[in-house]
Enzyme design. Structure first.
Site, PDB file in Angstrom:
ATOM      1  N   LYS A   1       1.111  -1.235   0.072  1.00 55.06           N
ATOM      2  CA  LYS A   1      -0.134   0.085   0.030  1.00 55.06           C
ATOM      3  C   LYS A   1       0.936   1.281   0.045  1.00 55.06           C
ATOM      4  O   LYS A   1       0.570   2.159  -0.873  1.00 55.06           O
ATOM      5  CB  LYS A   1      -0.961   0.015   1.397  1.00 55.06           C
ATOM      6  CG  LYS A   1      -1.628  -1.162   1.294  1.00 55.06           C
ATOM      7  CD  LYS A   1      -2.794  -0.796   2.620  1.00 55.06           C
ATOM      8  CE  LYS A   1      -2.017  -0.951   3.693  1.00 55.06           C
ATOM      9  NZ  LYS A   1      -1.352  -2.420   4.213  1.00 55.06           N
TER      10      LYS A   1
ATOM     11  N   ARG B   1      -9.548   1.378   9.191  1.00 52.82           N
ATOM     12  CA  ARG B   1      -9.257  -0.173   9.322  1.00 52.82           C
ATOM     13  C   ARG B   1     -10.383  -0.783   9.970  1.00 52.82           C
ATOM     14  O   ARG B   1     -10.072  -2.101  10.631  1.00 52.82           O
ATOM     15  CB  ARG B   1      -8.093   0.055  10.132  1.00 52.82           C
ATOM     16  CG  ARG B   1      -6.643  -0.198   9.504  1.00 52.82           C
ATOM     17  CD  ARG B   1      -5.539  -0.193  10.425  1.00 52.82           C
ATOM     18  NE  ARG B   1      -4.243  -1.026  10.126  1.00 52.82           N
ATOM     19  CZ  ARG B   1      -3.295  -0.583   9.525  1.00 52.82           C
ATOM     20  NH1 ARG B   1      -3.192   0.816   9.091  1.00 52.82           N
ATOM     21  NH2 ARG B   1      -2.260  -1.314   9.260  1.00 52.82           N
TER      22      ARG B   1
ATOM     23  N   ARG C   1      11.399  -5.479   5.198  1.00 55.07           N
ATOM     24  CA  ARG C   1      11.140  -3.984   4.965  1.00 55.07           C
ATOM     25  C   ARG C   1      12.163  -3.298   5.852  1.00 55.07           C
ATOM     26  O   ARG C   1      12.367  -3.625   6.781  1.00 55.07           O
ATOM     27  CB  ARG C   1       9.725  -3.792   5.256  1.00 55.07           C
ATOM     28  CG  ARG C   1       9.373  -2.152   5.484  1.00 55.07           C
ATOM     29  CD  ARG C   1       8.122  -1.905   5.306  1.00 55.07           C
ATOM     30  NE  ARG C   1       7.156  -2.621   6.212  1.00 55.07           N
ATOM     31  CZ  ARG C   1       5.788  -2.714   6.198  1.00 55.07           C
ATOM     32  NH1 ARG C   1       5.239  -1.855   5.453  1.00 55.07           N
ATOM     33  NH2 ARG C   1       5.094  -3.688   7.215  1.00 55.07           N
TER      34      ARG C   1
ATOM     35  N   ARG D   1      11.184  -2.028  11.367  1.00 47.51           N
ATOM     36  CA  ARG D   1      10.008  -1.242  12.107  1.00 47.51           C
ATOM     37  C   ARG D   1       9.963  -2.560  13.298  1.00 47.51           C
ATOM     38  O   ARG D   1      10.066  -3.642  13.083  1.00 47.51           O
ATOM     39  CB  ARG D   1       8.757  -1.289  11.177  1.00 47.51           C
ATOM     40  CG  ARG D   1       8.375   0.096  10.806  1.00 47.51           C
ATOM     41  CD  ARG D   1       7.309   0.234   9.874  1.00 47.51           C
ATOM     42  NE  ARG D   1       6.314  -0.588  10.376  1.00 47.51           N
ATOM     43  CZ  ARG D   1       5.100  -0.637   9.574  1.00 47.51           C
ATOM     44  NH1 ARG D   1       5.104  -0.139   8.384  1.00 47.51           N
ATOM     45  NH2 ARG D   1       4.143  -1.275   9.856  1.00 47.51           N
TER      46      ARG D   1
ATOM     47  N   ARG E   1      -0.616  -8.802  13.086  1.00 44.36           N
ATOM     48  CA  ARG E   1      -1.341  -7.822  12.271  1.00 44.36           C
ATOM     49  C   ARG E   1      -2.156  -8.334  11.110  1.00 44.36           C
ATOM     50  O   ARG E   1      -3.251  -7.944  10.804  1.00 44.36           O
ATOM     51  CB  ARG E   1      -0.129  -6.671  11.735  1.00 44.36           C
ATOM     52  CG  ARG E   1       0.454  -6.149  12.902  1.00 44.36           C
ATOM     53  CD  ARG E   1       1.666  -5.491  12.525  1.00 44.36           C
ATOM     54  NE  ARG E   1       1.737  -4.598  11.181  1.00 44.36           N
ATOM     55  CZ  ARG E   1       2.742  -4.673  10.588  1.00 44.36           C
ATOM     56  NH1 ARG E   1       3.881  -5.343  10.630  1.00 44.36           N
ATOM     57  NH2 ARG E   1       2.790  -3.904   9.287  1.00 44.36           N
TER      58      ARG E   1
HETATM   59  P1  ADP Z   1       1.028  -1.710   7.216  1.00 45.58           P
HETATM   60  O1  ADP Z   1       1.435  -0.608   6.129  1.00 45.58           O
HETATM   61  O2  ADP Z   1       1.954  -2.529   7.510  1.00 45.58           O
HETATM   62  O3  ADP Z   1      -0.289  -2.138   7.174  1.00 45.58           O
HETATM   63  P2  ADP Z   1       0.660   0.738   8.984  1.00 45.58           P
HETATM   64  O4  ADP Z   1       2.066   1.718   8.765  1.00 45.58           O
HETATM   65  O5  ADP Z   1      -0.502   1.226   8.186  1.00 45.58           O
HETATM   66  O6  ADP Z   1       1.002  -0.726   8.730  1.00 45.58           O
HETATM   67  O7  ADP Z   1       0.281   0.689  10.409  1.00 45.58           O
HETATM   68  C1  ADP Z   1       1.202   0.583  11.451  1.00 45.58           C
HETATM   69  C2  ADP Z   1       0.499   0.317  12.645  1.00 45.58           C
HETATM   70  O8  ADP Z   1      -0.090   1.747  13.301  1.00 45.58           O
HETATM   71  C3  ADP Z   1      -0.741  -0.609  13.010  1.00 45.58           C
HETATM   72  O9  ADP Z   1      -0.428  -1.762  13.192  1.00 45.58           O
HETATM   73  C4  ADP Z   1      -1.546   0.081  14.144  1.00 45.58           C
HETATM   74  O10 ADP Z   1      -0.921  -0.142  15.219  1.00 45.58           O
HETATM   75  C5  ADP Z   1      -1.176   1.591  13.897  1.00 45.58           C
HETATM   76  N1  ADP Z   1      -2.287   2.041  12.974  1.00 45.58           N
HETATM   77  C6  ADP Z   1      -2.260   2.434  11.521  1.00 45.58           C
HETATM   78  N2  ADP Z   1      -3.337   3.053  11.085  1.00 45.58           N
HETATM   79  C7  ADP Z   1      -4.292   2.604  11.925  1.00 45.58           C
HETATM   80  C8  ADP Z   1      -5.876   2.986  11.935  1.00 45.58           C
HETATM   81  N3  ADP Z   1      -6.486   3.350  11.030  1.00 45.58           N
HETATM   82  N4  ADP Z   1      -6.326   2.395  13.082  1.00 45.58           N
HETATM   83  C9  ADP Z   1      -5.682   1.894  14.077  1.00 45.58           C
HETATM   84  N5  ADP Z   1      -4.400   1.729  14.365  1.00 45.58           N
HETATM   85  C10 ADP Z   1      -3.657   2.048  13.095  1.00 45.58           C
HETATM   86  P1  ADP Z   2       2.108  -1.898   3.091  1.00 47.04           P
HETATM   87  O1  ADP Z   2       2.332  -0.219   3.154  1.00 47.04           O
HETATM   88  O2  ADP Z   2       1.051  -2.479   2.512  1.00 47.04           O
HETATM   89  O3  ADP Z   2       2.502  -2.473   4.482  1.00 47.04           O
HETATM   90  P2  ADP Z   2       4.764  -1.563   1.766  1.00 47.04           P
HETATM   91  O4  ADP Z   2       4.344  -0.693   0.794  1.00 47.04           O
HETATM   92  O5  ADP Z   2       5.436  -0.913   2.883  1.00 47.04           O
HETATM   93  O6  ADP Z   2       3.402  -2.267   2.346  1.00 47.04           O
HETATM   94  O7  ADP Z   2       5.849  -2.579   0.990  1.00 47.04           O
HETATM   95  C1  ADP Z   2       6.045  -4.076   2.101  1.00 47.04           C
HETATM   96  C2  ADP Z   2       7.478  -4.434   1.589  1.00 47.04           C
HETATM   97  O8  ADP Z   2       7.452  -4.669   0.435  1.00 47.04           O
HETATM   98  C3  ADP Z   2       8.586  -2.925   1.498  1.00 47.04           C
HETATM   99  O9  ADP Z   2       9.757  -3.399   2.044  1.00 47.04           O
HETATM  100  C4  ADP Z   2       8.335  -2.847   0.071  1.00 47.04           C
HETATM  101  O10 ADP Z   2       9.815  -2.252  -0.494  1.00 47.04           O
HETATM  102  C5  ADP Z   2       8.171  -4.287  -0.555  1.00 47.04           C
HETATM  103  N1  ADP Z   2       7.378  -4.051  -1.625  1.00 47.04           N
HETATM  104  C6  ADP Z   2       6.335  -3.470  -1.967  1.00 47.04           C
HETATM  105  N2  ADP Z   2       5.811  -3.645  -3.248  1.00 47.04           N
HETATM  106  C7  ADP Z   2       6.656  -4.521  -3.859  1.00 47.04           C
HETATM  107  C8  ADP Z   2       6.483  -5.487  -5.010  1.00 47.04           C
HETATM  108  N3  ADP Z   2       5.433  -5.151  -5.942  1.00 47.04           N
HETATM  109  N4  ADP Z   2       7.482  -6.338  -5.271  1.00 47.04           N
HETATM  110  C9  ADP Z   2       8.628  -6.425  -4.108  1.00 47.04           C
HETATM  111  N5  ADP Z   2       8.473  -6.002  -3.037  1.00 47.04           N
HETATM  112  C10 ADP Z   2       7.567  -4.904  -2.828  1.00 47.04           C
END
Ligand code: ADP
Ligand code: ADP
Ligand code: ZN
Length: 212
Positions: free
Chosen positions: A13, A88, A122, A155, A166
């Site tokens: 994302k 979420r 990541r 992270r 998660r």
């Molecule tokens: P990912 O990109 O891997 O899905 P995020 O960076 O979006 O993770 O979120 C990391 C953490 O921040 C979540 O596990 C949660 O603890 C918190 N968080 C982020 N967005 C929300 C939300 N909309 N509601 C509740 N907690 C959130």
């Molecule tokens: P999210 O926000 O959904 O948690 P991220 O955008 O942070 O996901 O991506 C998660 C991990 O995967 C990061 O380390 C990113 O560099 C890697 N990544 C994202 N898109 C791709 C892809 N299409 N192929 C390979 N690795 C990817």
């Protein structure tokens, strides 16, 4: 473009949000980035959120909803936004719907084992939040950010057990939003596997093709 990005942790994302924001000329609003920054700066909000973020649990709805409400009032968000990581929960989705109507909700989906590989590899810049992957999206100089030279860190919630938790939280609390947006007629679904550029092309096709 007022776009909501849905999808499990590690689906890509944030990576796609950066590109989509650039393409549409709107801000990328990541609630995870905002929360991690608040935690690092030890603000009141950060103190409230820290234990949830660290454990891979959702920060309470009221806290996150107010945070997003404030962010969406800022000038740069008036022309549109890419919302990454919000909503979420059903409560968050309903609150957002009262603030502003999204044009599209884009679901990025991926197989569970790929989600684990993505998240555990990541690396994020501690300075500008740029995202890399040890194997699939490495920086030019190992350990340092291409954009700002900042140090890349893991992270705390990207440890495998926390990632698994998660994903479970996503399945229980966030997945139901797929039908929420389907019912509104604005959901598009994109497979998140393949090269970053390929996924972006797929997302653009889905977004433009689905336009009414
Ligand atoms: P990912 O990109 O891997 O899905 P995020 O960076 O979006 O993770 O979120 C990391 C953490 O921040 C979540 O596990 C949660 O603890 C918190 N968080 C982020 N967005 C929300 C939300 N909309 N509601 C509740 N907690 C959130
Ligand atoms: P999210 O926000 O959904 O948690 P991220 O955008 O942070 O996901 O991506 C998660 C991990 O995967 C990061 O380390 C990113 O560099 C890697 N990544 C994202 N898109 C791709 C892809 N299409 N192929 C390979 N690795 C990817
Ligand atoms: Zn950086």
């Amino acid at each position: 473009m007022k776009l909501v990005l849905l999808g499990p942790p590690g689906a890509g994302k944030g990576t796609q949000a950066v590109r989509l924001a650039e393409h549409f000329g709107v801000p990328h609003i990541s609630t995870g980035d905002i929360l991690r920054r608040q935690v690092a700066e030890k603000t009141d909000l950060g103190k409230k959120a820290e234990r949830y973020v660290r454990a891979g649990k959702l920060v309470p709805d009221d806290v996150v909803i107010e945070m997003v409400r404030k962010r969406l009032k800022q000038k740069d968000a008036q022309k549109g936004f890419i919302l990454d990581g919000f909503p979420r929960t059903r409560e968050q989705a309903e609150a957002l719907d009262k603030m502003v109507k999204a044009d599209r909700a884009l679901l990025l989906f991926l197989d569970p084992e790929d989600l684990i590989k993505r998240s555990t590899g990541r690396r994020v810049c501690e300075n500008c939040e740029s995202v890399y992957h040890l194997l699939t999206n490495p920086p030019k100089e190992p350990g340092f950010c291409d954009r700002c030279g900042g140090k890349l860190i893991v992270r705390e919630d990207d440890r495998e057990e926390t990632v698994r938790h998660r994903i479970q939280v996503y399945d229980e609390q966030t997945k139901p939003l797929i039908s929420f947006y389907k019912e509104k007629g604005i959901l598009v679904q994109v497979y998140g596997s393949g090269l970053i550029d390929e996924v972006f092309e797929r997302a653009m096709d889905a977004l433009t093709g689905a336009k009414r």
